[in-house]
Design a protein around this motif. Sequence first.
Motif, PDB file in Angstrom:
ATOM      1  N   CYS A  26       0.826  -1.181   0.035  1.00 55.35           N
ATOM      2  CA  CYS A  26       0.009  -0.104  -0.104  1.00 55.35           C
ATOM      3  C   CYS A  26       1.072   1.156   0.124  1.00 55.35           C
ATOM      4  O   CYS A  26       0.540   2.190  -0.591  1.00 55.35           O
ATOM      5  N   ARG A  27       1.762   1.197   0.872  1.00 55.76           N
ATOM      6  CA  ARG A  27       3.009   2.295   0.872  1.00 55.76           C
ATOM      7  C   ARG A  27       3.473   2.524  -0.652  1.00 55.76           C
ATOM      8  O   ARG A  27       3.681   3.574  -0.938  1.00 55.76           O
ATOM      9  N   ASP A  28       3.964   1.420  -1.284  1.00 55.82           N
ATOM     10  CA  ASP A  28       4.402   1.531  -2.655  1.00 55.82           C
ATOM     11  C   ASP A  28       3.503   2.174  -3.613  1.00 55.82           C
ATOM     12  O   ASP A  28       3.929   3.205  -4.423  1.00 55.82           O
ATOM     13  N   GLU A  29       2.254   1.902  -3.511  1.00 50.91           N
ATOM     14  CA  GLU A  29       1.191   2.438  -4.251  1.00 50.91           C
ATOM     15  C   GLU A  29       0.897   3.964  -3.790  1.00 50.91           C
ATOM     16  O   GLU A  29       0.826   4.820  -4.937  1.00 50.91           O
ATOM     17  N   ALA A  30       0.966   4.436  -2.756  1.00 49.41           N
ATOM     18  CA  ALA A  30       0.701   5.681  -2.487  1.00 49.41           C
ATOM     19  C   ALA A  30       1.935   6.515  -2.627  1.00 49.41           C
ATOM     20  O   ALA A  30       1.829   7.660  -3.107  1.00 49.41           O
ATOM     21  N   ALA A  31       3.089   6.032  -2.786  1.00 49.17           N
ATOM     22  CA  ALA A  31       4.391   6.573  -3.150  1.00 49.17           C
ATOM     23  C   ALA A  31       4.505   6.929  -4.664  1.00 49.17           C
ATOM     24  O   ALA A  31       5.247   7.847  -5.252  1.00 49.17           O
ATOM     25  N   ASN A  32       3.771   5.904  -5.351  1.00 42.23           N
ATOM     26  CA  ASN A  32       3.928   6.025  -6.964  1.00 42.23           C
ATOM     27  C   ASN A  32       2.166   6.376  -7.264  1.00 42.23           C
ATOM     28  O   ASN A  32       1.693   5.380  -7.734  1.00 42.23           O
ATOM     29  N   PRO A  33       1.789   7.651  -7.502  1.00 48.30           N
ATOM     30  CA  PRO A  33       0.587   7.502  -7.598  1.00 48.30           C
ATOM     31  C   PRO A  33      -0.012   7.273  -9.085  1.00 48.30           C
ATOM     32  O   PRO A  33      -1.062   6.459  -9.317  1.00 48.30           O
ATOM     33  N   ALA A  34       1.082   6.963 -10.175  1.00 48.71           N
ATOM     34  CA  ALA A  34       0.902   6.612 -11.383  1.00 48.71           C
ATOM     35  C   ALA A  34       0.434   5.193 -11.398  1.00 48.71           C
ATOM     36  O   ALA A  34      -0.237   4.554 -12.047  1.00 48.71           O
ATOM     37  N   LEU A  35       1.164   4.359 -10.533  1.00 51.39           N
ATOM     38  CA  LEU A  35       1.020   3.139 -10.323  1.00 51.39           C
ATOM     39  C   LEU A  35      -0.457   2.787  -9.732  1.00 51.39           C
ATOM     40  O   LEU A  35      -0.981   1.806 -10.188  1.00 51.39           O
ATOM     41  N   TYR A  36      -0.641   3.599  -8.798  1.00 46.64           N
ATOM     42  CA  TYR A  36      -2.292   3.129  -8.346  1.00 46.64           C
ATOM     43  C   TYR A  36      -3.132   3.716  -9.421  1.00 46.64           C
ATOM     44  O   TYR A  36      -4.221   2.954  -9.453  1.00 46.64           O
ATOM     45  N   ALA A  37      -2.906   4.728  -9.907  1.00 37.49           N
ATOM     46  CA  ALA A  37      -3.959   5.111 -11.070  1.00 37.49           C
ATOM     47  C   ALA A  37      -3.893   4.146 -12.110  1.00 37.49           C
ATOM     48  O   ALA A  37      -4.867   3.828 -12.710  1.00 37.49           O
ATOM     49  N   ASP A  38      -3.015   3.259 -12.332  1.00 32.98           N
ATOM     50  CA  ASP A  38      -2.882   2.135 -13.430  1.00 32.98           C
ATOM     51  C   ASP A  38      -3.761   1.039 -12.877  1.00 32.98           C
ATOM     52  O   ASP A  38      -4.617   0.534 -13.921  1.00 32.98           O
ATOM     53  N   HIS A  39      -4.158   1.046 -11.678  1.00 28.99           N
ATOM     54  CA  HIS A  39      -4.852  -0.008 -11.305  1.00 28.99           C
ATOM     55  C   HIS A  39      -6.501   0.314 -11.366  1.00 28.99           C
ATOM     56  O   HIS A  39      -7.337  -0.411 -11.555  1.00 28.99           O
ATOM     57  N   GLU A  40      -6.640   1.530 -11.191  1.00 29.13           N
ATOM     58  CA  GLU A  40      -7.917   2.239 -11.162  1.00 29.13           C
ATOM     59  C   GLU A  40      -8.383   2.344 -12.646  1.00 29.13           C
ATOM     60  O   GLU A  40      -9.626   2.116 -12.963  1.00 29.13           O
ATOM     61  N   GLN A  41      -7.457   2.702 -13.455  1.00 33.65           N
ATOM     62  CA  GLN A  41      -7.816   3.302 -15.115  1.00 33.65           C
ATOM     63  C   GLN A  41      -7.445   2.367 -16.028  1.00 33.65           C
ATOM     64  O   GLN A  41      -7.879   2.723 -17.209  1.00 33.65           O
ATOM     65  N   GLY A  42      -7.044   1.276 -15.709  1.00 35.51           N
ATOM     66  CA  GLY A  42      -6.363   0.506 -16.840  1.00 35.51           C
ATOM     67  C   GLY A  42      -5.128   0.854 -17.139  1.00 35.51           C
ATOM     68  O   GLY A  42      -4.021   1.269 -16.723  1.00 35.51           O
ATOM     69  N   ASP A  43      -4.909   1.176 -18.609  1.00 32.22           N
ATOM     70  CA  ASP A  43      -3.639   1.501 -19.238  1.00 32.22           C
ATOM     71  C   ASP A  43      -3.154   2.913 -18.668  1.00 32.22           C
ATOM     72  O   ASP A  43      -3.838   3.862 -18.914  1.00 32.22           O
ATOM     73  N   ASN A  44      -1.695   3.139 -18.385  1.00 30.73           N
ATOM     74  CA  ASN A  44      -1.208   4.251 -17.844  1.00 30.73           C
ATOM     75  C   ASN A  44       0.185   4.175 -18.596  1.00 30.73           C
ATOM     76  O   ASN A  44       0.930   3.715 -18.139  1.00 30.73           O
ATOM     77  N   PRO A  45       0.366   5.392 -19.360  1.00 38.10           N
ATOM     78  CA  PRO A  45       1.567   5.220 -20.126  1.00 38.10           C
ATOM     79  C   PRO A  45       2.777   5.623 -19.082  1.00 38.10           C
ATOM     80  O   PRO A  45       3.900   5.324 -19.502  1.00 38.10           O
ATOM     81  N   GLU A  46       2.632   6.386 -17.800  1.00 36.17           N
ATOM     82  CA  GLU A  46       3.650   6.549 -16.814  1.00 36.17           C
ATOM     83  C   GLU A  46       4.176   5.299 -16.458  1.00 36.17           C
ATOM     84  O   GLU A  46       5.171   5.631 -15.397  1.00 36.17           O
ATOM     85  N   VAL A  47       3.499   4.007 -16.417  1.00 35.14           N
ATOM     86  CA  VAL A  47       3.764   3.038 -15.587  1.00 35.14           C
ATOM     87  C   VAL A  47       4.472   2.056 -16.647  1.00 35.14           C
ATOM     88  O   VAL A  47       3.758   1.556 -17.521  1.00 35.14           O
ATOM     89  N   THR A  48       5.626   1.426 -16.461  1.00 35.16           N
ATOM     90  CA  THR A  48       6.272   0.335 -17.413  1.00 35.16           C
ATOM     91  C   THR A  48       5.364  -0.833 -17.369  1.00 35.16           C
ATOM     92  O   THR A  48       5.039  -1.100 -16.060  1.00 35.16           O
ATOM     93  N   LYS A  49       5.542  -1.603 -18.303  1.00 39.37           N
ATOM     94  CA  LYS A  49       4.990  -3.116 -18.070  1.00 39.37           C
ATOM     95  C   LYS A  49       5.741  -3.677 -17.150  1.00 39.37           C
ATOM     96  O   LYS A  49       5.016  -4.437 -16.161  1.00 39.37           O
ATOM     97  N   GLU A  50       7.103  -3.577 -16.914  1.00 37.99           N
ATOM     98  CA  GLU A  50       7.613  -4.272 -15.846  1.00 37.99           C
ATOM     99  C   GLU A  50       7.347  -4.023 -14.641  1.00 37.99           C
ATOM    100  O   GLU A  50       7.264  -4.715 -13.817  1.00 37.99           O
ATOM    101  N   SER A  51       6.932  -2.604 -14.129  1.00 35.77           N
ATOM    102  CA  SER A  51       6.662  -2.111 -12.888  1.00 35.77           C
ATOM    103  C   SER A  51       5.243  -2.652 -12.683  1.00 35.77           C
ATOM    104  O   SER A  51       4.947  -3.280 -11.230  1.00 35.77           O
ATOM    105  N   ARG A  52       4.232  -2.941 -13.618  1.00 36.71           N
ATOM    106  CA  ARG A  52       3.093  -3.383 -13.530  1.00 36.71           C
ATOM    107  C   ARG A  52       3.205  -4.837 -13.148  1.00 36.71           C
ATOM    108  O   ARG A  52       2.609  -5.150 -12.152  1.00 36.71           O
ATOM    109  N   MET A  53       4.178  -5.605 -13.935  1.00 31.77           N
ATOM    110  CA  MET A  53       4.350  -6.999 -13.601  1.00 31.77           C
ATOM    111  C   MET A  53       4.803  -7.157 -12.336  1.00 31.77           C
ATOM    112  O   MET A  53       4.263  -8.202 -11.517  1.00 31.77           O
ATOM    113  N   ALA A  54       5.644  -6.469 -11.825  1.00 34.21           N
ATOM    114  CA  ALA A  54       6.270  -6.594 -10.323  1.00 34.21           C
ATOM    115  C   ALA A  54       5.197  -6.427  -9.404  1.00 34.21           C
ATOM    116  O   ALA A  54       5.331  -7.098  -8.268  1.00 34.21           O
TER     117      ALA A  54
END
Length: 155
Positions: free
Chosen positions: A41-69
């Motif tokens: 949860c702290r990682d998601e809070a520190a990286n709003p783009a990653l959290y937004a990726d979960h909410e909105q689907g595709d997000n160009p600010e987040v790499t595929k590798e970070s999504r997979m990790a």
Amino acid sequence: MKASTAVLVVAAVGAIGIYQRARHGKQALTLQAAVLHQALCRDEAANPALYADHEQGDNPEVTKESRMAHANAWISLLSVQFRAGLLDQPALRRQALALMWLDPVRDYWAEHGGHREDVANDFVDETFNQAMEGAYLVRIHKDSAPTTSALVGSE
């Protein structure tokens, strides 16, 4: 005191000790799982783009590798909780279904789920993988199912 009574007392004391150690161990595992969850949860809070990726689907600010990790971290946490006995099978199925609503988790499972099945070590891993695969298939079928409006329009 008879010998049989003494044996029963010793056995009872031993059983209570075993129970208390098991209970303490489960409490420690619960705490460790909570710490892992908070870190995610702290990682998601520190990286709003990653959290937004979960909410909105595709997000160009987040790499595929970070999504997979990140998806792997959530799946691994769920796996650890199940292995530690913190989740029973019905709870595992509910949690797996909830995770599969996240696009990155589905993408991760589509790409790496087969590998997890290949490296399963025991019945616990196999049961976990079956729950995840079942949740994945349910979610995929919901995505590909025709909508009610499409069904009504075809009549």
